[in-house]
Enzyme design. Structure first.
Site, short mmCIF file in Angstrom:
data_model
loop_
_atom_site.label_atom_id
_atom_site.label_comp_id
_atom_site.label_asym_id
_atom_site.label_seq_id
_atom_site.Cartn_x
_atom_site.Cartn_y
_atom_site.Cartn_z
N ARG A 194 0.82 -1.22 0.00
CA ARG A 194 0.00 0.00 0.00
C ARG A 194 0.85 1.26 0.00
O ARG A 194 0.61 2.20 -0.77
CB ARG A 194 -0.91 -0.05 1.24
N ALA A 195 1.89 1.30 0.83
CA ALA A 195 2.74 2.49 0.93
C ALA A 195 3.55 2.69 -0.35
O ALA A 195 3.74 3.83 -0.80
CB ALA A 195 3.68 2.35 2.13
N ASP A 261 7.73 -11.43 0.35
CA ASP A 261 8.46 -12.52 -0.31
C ASP A 261 7.56 -13.74 -0.48
O ASP A 261 7.56 -14.39 -1.52
CB ASP A 261 9.69 -12.91 0.52
#
Length: 310
Positions: A194-195, A261
């Site tokens: 999101r960031a 990951d």
């Protein structure tokens, strides 16, 4: 949902590898020198991190993983080589004597991360060029490529890698870093959190605005899809046929490090086995819910994922 046979998938993972070090200890007092806790270290642990953790997740799911990256000619690089030697991964780590292997040192007290210290240097041009040559030779022998960008310089030639993979007819999945996604143009799917997405497209006020911004970015970069991992809001896949949204799996979150990951590894393996977007995104979301319940950079096994999907 039943998974396809994941052992049939062959993945080539390229990107920034690192050594994740953990120092575990007890905290009983505050330092008289500064208002910080004093940690009495009782044990230490080392795990492969970055692209190496992506490869570990691919292998843990039962697929065949090949890892291509760069390390320094130092103790940390040797430790990373040793840790990966028994992982079942086909490992090719180019040694660059001019750099230090990337190390993330985390100090843990009372099961809480108190401090992280990073050691890193960018690889030299000559080693990166040699890695690109090896990539061009290896790409034909895989079903899909994962490019794991941690912003450490290991993917300087990522545009050329995407071009080579596309020419070979391979799916390309990118875990991005930074505020310039133009270098990922032509990939199959990019998986920002999101960031990371906000840093590229700006803020959004509602779901409709998010969908518009995602569609514009996908079109600009000529991606087949954009997968946005949204923490407690789950994950959303934007592709030409519309939106697939998965709610977050309700689990106690212990540690989010390395969750991305696991997401890209699971997505890549399931897609490489012929799964469609809905099945692949669902599997990746369930895997993410499993891995955040574990401490540090961790993996989700194929049997573990299959049991959670029942």
């Amino acid at each position: 949902m039943r998974l396809p046979d994941l052992s049939a998938a062959r993945l080539l993972i390229v990107g920034d590898v690192m050594l994740d070090r953990y120092w575990f200890g007890d905290v009983a007092r505050i330092s008289p020198e500064a208002p910080v806790p004093v940690v009495r270290i009782g044990r230490s642990e080392e795990r492969p991190g970055g692209a190496a953790n992506v490869a570990r997740n691919v292998a843990a799911l039962g697929a065949r993983a090949s890892l291509l990256s760069v390390v320094g000619d130092d103790e940390a690089g040797q430790s990373l080589q040793h840790l990966l030697a028994t992982s079942g991964i086909d490992v090719s780590l180019h040694v660059d004597p001019a750099i230090s292997t990337t190390v993330k040192l985390r100090v843990i007290g009372r099961q809480q991360q108190l401090l992280r210290i990073d050691f890193e240097t960018w690889p030299s041009h000559e080693v990166l060029r040699a890695k690109l040559v090896e990539f061009s030779a290896r790409v034909a022998d895989c079903d899909a490529v994962i490019l794991s960008d941690y912003g450490k310089g290991g993917l300087t030639h990522i545009g050329e890698m995407i071009r080579l993979a596309n020419a070979a007819g391979k799916q390309v999945l990118v875990d991005p870093k930074g505020d310039d996604f133009s270098k990922y143009a032509g990939a199959t799917v990019v998986t920002p959190n999101r960031a990371e997405l906000r840093a590229v497209v700006g803020r959004w006020h509602d779901e409709d605005e998010l969908a518009c911004k995602a569609a514009a970015l996908r079109e600009q970069l000529q991606l087949a899809a954009l997968l946005v991992t949204r923490s407690e809001e789950g994950m959303s896949l934007f592709h030409e046929s519309g939106l697939i949204h998965e709610k977050a799996v309700a689990r106690e979150v212990f540690d989010v490090s390395g969750a991305g990951d696991t997401v890209i590894a699971t997505l890549a393996v399931t897609l490489a086995c012929g799964a469609g977007w809905p099945q692949a995104v669902h599997a990746a979301n369930v895997a993410a819910g499993l891995v955040v319940g574990k401490l540090g950079t961790a993996v989700v096994g194929g049997d573990e994922l299959a049991a959670a999907l029942k």
